[in-house]
Design a protein around this motif. Structure first.
Motif, PDB file in Angstrom:
ATOM      1  N   SER A  37       5.258 -30.205   9.819  1.00 19.16           N
ATOM      2  CA  SER A  37       6.103 -31.299   9.346  1.00 19.16           C
ATOM      3  C   SER A  37       5.260 -32.561   9.309  1.00 19.16           C
ATOM      4  O   SER A  37       4.229 -32.666   9.972  1.00 19.16           O
TER       5      SER A  37
ATOM      6  N   HIS B  35      13.473 -36.411  -4.304  1.00 26.63           N
ATOM      7  CA  HIS B  35      13.293 -35.127  -3.649  1.00 26.63           C
ATOM      8  C   HIS B  35      13.363 -34.044  -4.714  1.00 26.63           C
ATOM      9  O   HIS B  35      13.194 -34.321  -5.890  1.00 26.63           O
TER      10      HIS B  35
ATOM     11  N   ALA C 166      15.877 -29.949   0.693  1.00 26.56           N
ATOM     12  CA  ALA C 166      15.485 -31.125  -0.079  1.00 26.56           C
ATOM     13  C   ALA C 166      14.358 -30.832  -1.059  1.00 26.56           C
ATOM     14  O   ALA C 166      14.000 -31.694  -1.862  1.00 26.56           O
TER      15      ALA C 166
ATOM     16  N   GLN D 246       9.373 -34.542  -6.760  1.00 32.13           N
ATOM     17  CA  GLN D 246       8.526 -35.303  -5.853  1.00 32.13           C
ATOM     18  C   GLN D 246       7.078 -34.835  -5.902  1.00 32.13           C
ATOM     19  O   GLN D 246       6.153 -35.642  -5.871  1.00 32.13           O
TER      20      GLN D 246
ATOM     21  N   HIS E 158      12.070 -36.691  12.770  1.00 33.53           N
ATOM     22  CA  HIS E 158      11.992 -36.262  11.369  1.00 33.53           C
ATOM     23  C   HIS E 158      11.132 -35.010  11.263  1.00 33.53           C
ATOM     24  O   HIS E 158      10.066 -35.000  10.662  1.00 33.53           O
TER      25      HIS E 158
ATOM     26  N   ASN F  53      15.013 -39.894   3.875  1.00 37.37           N
ATOM     27  CA  ASN F  53      14.053 -40.418   2.911  1.00 37.37           C
ATOM     28  C   ASN F  53      12.770 -40.937   3.558  1.00 37.37           C
ATOM     29  O   ASN F  53      12.198 -41.912   3.108  1.00 37.37           O
TER      30      ASN F  53
ATOM     31  N   HIS G 201       9.825 -39.797   3.469  1.00 35.22           N
ATOM     32  CA  HIS G 201       8.629 -39.652   2.643  1.00 35.22           C
ATOM     33  C   HIS G 201       8.646 -40.517   1.401  1.00 35.22           C
ATOM     34  O   HIS G 201       7.623 -40.690   0.753  1.00 35.22           O
TER      35      HIS G 201
ATOM     36  N   TYR H 206      11.176 -31.414   9.842  1.00 35.40           N
ATOM     37  CA  TYR H 206      11.821 -30.459   8.940  1.00 35.40           C
ATOM     38  C   TYR H 206      10.779 -29.422   8.530  1.00 35.40           C
ATOM     39  O   TYR H 206      10.053 -29.594   7.553  1.00 35.40           O
TER      40      TYR H 206
ATOM     41  N   HIS I 243       5.979 -34.548   1.487  1.00 37.85           N
ATOM     42  CA  HIS I 243       7.140 -34.247   0.645  1.00 37.85           C
ATOM     43  C   HIS I 243       8.286 -33.688   1.477  1.00 37.85           C
ATOM     44  O   HIS I 243       8.088 -33.180   2.589  1.00 37.85           O
ATOM     45  N   HIS I 244       9.465 -33.789   0.932  1.00 41.75           N
ATOM     46  CA  HIS I 244      10.628 -33.176   1.560  1.00 41.75           C
ATOM     47  C   HIS I 244      10.501 -31.655   1.503  1.00 41.75           C
ATOM     48  O   HIS I 244       9.920 -31.093   0.566  1.00 41.75           O
ATOM     49  N   THR I 245      11.085 -30.998   2.485  1.00 46.37           N
ATOM     50  CA  THR I 245      11.086 -29.541   2.534  1.00 46.37           C
ATOM     51  C   THR I 245      12.516 -29.043   2.718  1.00 46.37           C
ATOM     52  O   THR I 245      13.475 -29.783   2.524  1.00 46.37           O
TER      53      THR I 245
ATOM     54  N   HIS J  73      19.629 -36.349   1.612  1.00 45.32           N
ATOM     55  CA  HIS J  73      18.484 -35.981   2.438  1.00 45.32           C
ATOM     56  C   HIS J  73      17.805 -37.226   3.013  1.00 45.32           C
ATOM     57  O   HIS J  73      17.812 -38.288   2.406  1.00 45.32           O
TER      58      HIS J  73
END
Length: 690
Positions: free
Chosen positions: A318, A289, A270, A293, A324, A281, A283, A326, A265-267, A279
């Motif tokens: 991450s 997001h 996001a 999500q 990528h 993408n 994931h 984050y 998932h985004h963190t 953000h």
């Protein structure tokens, strides 16, 4: 409650089993997933099998009180296999073989592959299935990313068509093969999938690929069951959200004991709610997001049978690649873990324990970074682990509440990939993810209005819920559509969207005025429709009860709806389309059908959802609280209600408590309406049973 990591001692640059296990134990980890990629290590040359090296690993984990799910090592083959059996390698649709050097590049229907894999699985389970640490087995890993396109697979596809349709003329008539002079006189004239343009063929090919995945996993599960006790489980990890293109999570759920979901998932920002755009993408190709999500992935995990599930892969430092990275903000690991638990997860685990020092996933980090030392991710994982040691039993086997059921249709996903209803934003290119885009939009609308959702593949299960939403239910047979009509007639509030009921189970456009068998229940019909190049403003119909602010708009699509008993809720503000309603509702039998003839923007979609929920008498958990605060409820095994209160923001916030009970973590008594403080990315759980 299982809480842990995927662990790869064979990837470590030196032997640090003792140190790893001690650190896991200190972190409150009680679960590890092992062995998904050990074929070469366990069989360096054909027939030279040795899986005894797993014994000390299992012993060390057991000594620390850590349970294990073993994996069948089937998704990554040894180099010697590819060299000796090149005919077993999978092929691209153009017929060229997939090269060695990647994973999941073998034809898993190949008899040689299966023979050698079965020997390895049996060897591993004979030695280790009854180890006291082992609680279950995962079969394969994230299966279904590529189609199986070998000559053998194509021949089997033709045989299945022959069994299904009986004779070649049935295929000709069903697929309409008079078109472009494609009519066949013999089965051996069927063209390869790369050259196909026929939607009926495409649908059957996609169904076939999903069947192959389920059959492969079912074949493995049958072997594994010979070695397991009744208290040990079989699972498979579906990659989160809509899943891989050639897998059907319902079919997979039918051949395993417990569903499992990988939830990357985004963190950082996001993960905030309300979500903001812009953000990366990695994931999710649909750009989902914010809070949605995680809720969506968990609701989808339950869709294979409305049962509790395992989260087998969550973000540690991450998940992604070198470009990528984050790393989560403080509190976000904890927020994500408890969000999954609130929706029925009986396990939360991170992929993976330590960051790899080599390989393509070097920078898809673990809980430990490359220095293998504690860090703030490890510290927060430890906090969660210690909390779950105290309250995990209370949070196991929860039954999440749901007011709204979303009907998911793999066939409609396939059909709208072949013949997309929508174009990609800002272009004339067909959007092959039209189904996902429509489904996501409606799911988000209802969660924005604080509905608690569930997802099902079976129209018959809708009867258990007061509201049912069927986004883009494009491909369906008569029986499925009749079940939807019966649901509304019997008292449910059915929400349909454009493209619902338009094609039959063979991807043929129905030869009746749309929406076909749904028309009477909808109270409206249409025979023309259009894509929209740009958003079109929408106004509420007089007396409809919608409260539409300026800026509410229809996007991407419109049906030219003609009223046949329905009541309009909204109209287009347009020089030509103004005479057509964008949204209608119709009292039907003891229930109601609401039809949305466009893809609403967030403002319009949310107002439609509010109206539907209010009309259906649904009281929303957390109504009136700030947008960043989400409230979800679940029932514990003793029947008591647990309320999860979460803050999807970086700001501390004070709110009136939405429930009465005991704070599950602190033991403090909480009264409904009394002040409750949520820190940044915080979670409070109110247990009404204490």
């Amino acid at each position: 409650m299982l809480y842990g990591v995927s662990y790869y001692p064979e990837y470590q640059p030196f032997d640090r089993l003792e140190t790893d296990v001690a650190m896991m134990k200190d972190a409150g980890i009680n679960y590890a997933r092992l062995a998904d990629s050990i074929w070469t290590l366990s069989e360096p040359a054909e027939g030279e099998l040795d899986v005894s090296w797993l014994g000390p690993v299992l012993d060390a984990l057991h000594e620390a009180g850590i349970k294990v799910i073993l994996c069948t090592p089937s998704y990554a083959i040894p180099a010697w296999f590819a060299q000796r059996y090149p005919e077993a390698m999978n092929r691209r649709l153009d017929g060229t073989p997939l090269p060695y050097g990647d994973r999941q590049n073998v034809d898993f229907t190949d008899p040689t592959y299966r023979r050698l894999l079965e020997r390895l699985i049996r060897t591993m389970l004979e030695q280790h299935a009854q180890h006291p640490s082992v609680v279950g087995v995962q079969v394969d890993n994230e299966t279904g990313g590529r189609p199986i396109a070998t000559p053998r697979a194509f021949e089997e596809f033709v045989r299945r068509l022959e069994r299904k349709f009986g004779d070649i003329d049935a295929v000709n008539d069903t697929w309409g093969l008079n078109y472009w002079s494609h009519r066949l006189s013999a089965w051996d004239q069927l063209w390869q999938p790369l050259g196909n343009t026929n939607p009926g063929y495409d649908l059957e090919w996609r169904r076939y690929q999903a069947e192959l995945v389920a059959e492969f996993l079912g074949w493995q599960a049958g072997i594994v069951r010979e070695y397991l006790r009744p208290d040990q489980l079989i699972t498979h990890d579906v990659v989160g959200g809509h899943g891989l293109p050639h897998a059907d999570r319902k079919k997979i759920g039918d051949v395993v004991d417990v569903a499992a979901e990988n939830v990357p998932h985004h963190t950082q920002d996001a993960l905030a709610h309300p979500p903001v755009g812009g953000h990366a993408n990695y994931h999710d190709p649909d750009g989902v997001h914010g809070a949605y999500q995680i809720y969506f992935r968990c609701d989808m995990a339950r869709a294979s049978g409305h049962r509790n599930f395992l989260v087998t892969e969550m973000n540690p430092i991450s998940v992604g690649g070198a470009g990528h990275t984050y790393t989560a903000y403080d509190g976000q690991w904890r927020l994500a873990a408890y969000t999954c638990i609130s929706r029925g997860a009986n396990a939360v685990a991170y992929w993976h324990w330590h960051s790899n020092h080599f390989g393509t996933e070097t920078y898809s980090h673990g809980v430990l970074n490359h220095d293998l030392q504690p860090n703030r991710c490890y510290d927060e994982v430890t906090r969660i682990g210690h909390e779950l040691q105290q309250v995990g039993d209370r949070l196991t086997d929860l039954t999440p509440h749901a007011d709204v059921a979303f009907l998911y249709s793999p066939d409609s996903r396939y059909g709208l990939a072949a013949q997309p209803a929508l174009s990609e934003a800002g272009s004339a290119r067909p959007d092959r993810r039209s189904y996902e885009r429509i489904f996501n939009a409606f799911y988000r609308n209802y969660l924005d209005e604080r509905a608690q959702a569930t997802v099902t593949h079976d129209p018959a299960e809708l009867a258990d819920y007061p509201v049912a939403v069927a986004p883009a239910y494009y491909i369906a047979d008569d029986a499925a559509l009749d079940t939807l009509v019966d649901y509304a007639r019997d008292g449910g509030h059915l929400v349909l969207t454009f493209r619902s009921g338009y094609a039959d189970e063979f991807a043929r456009a129905r030869w009746e005025r749309a929406p076909g068998r749904l028309r009477e229940a909808v109270g409206a019909g249409y025979n023309l429709y259009s894509n929209l190049e740009r958003p079109v403003p929408v106004r509420a119909a007089d007396g409809a009860g919608l409260d539409l602010p300026d800026g509410a708009a229809a996007t991407a699509w419109m049906d030219e709806l003609v009223l046949e008993g329905a009541t309009p809720l909204a109209y287009y503000e347009h020089h030509t389309w103004h005479r057509y309603p964008a949204v209608v509702t119709h009292e039907f039998g003891a229930g109601r059908v609401t039809y949305v003839g466009t893809l609403p923007d967030a403002t319009l979609g949310r107002e439609i959802a509010r109206w539907v929920l209010d009309t259906s008498g649904i009281e929303r958990a957390g109504a009136g609280l700030p947008e960043q605060v989400w409230v979800t409820r679940a029932t514990a095994t003793d029947g008591a209600e647990l309320t999860f209160v979460t803050n999807f923001s970086h700001e501390e916030i004070d709110i009136p408590a939405p429930a009465t009970g005991q704070d599950l973590h602190t033991g403090a008594q909480i009264g409904a309406g009394t002040p409750l403080t949520l820190g940044p990315w915080d979670v409070r759980i109110v247990d009404a049973g204490n």
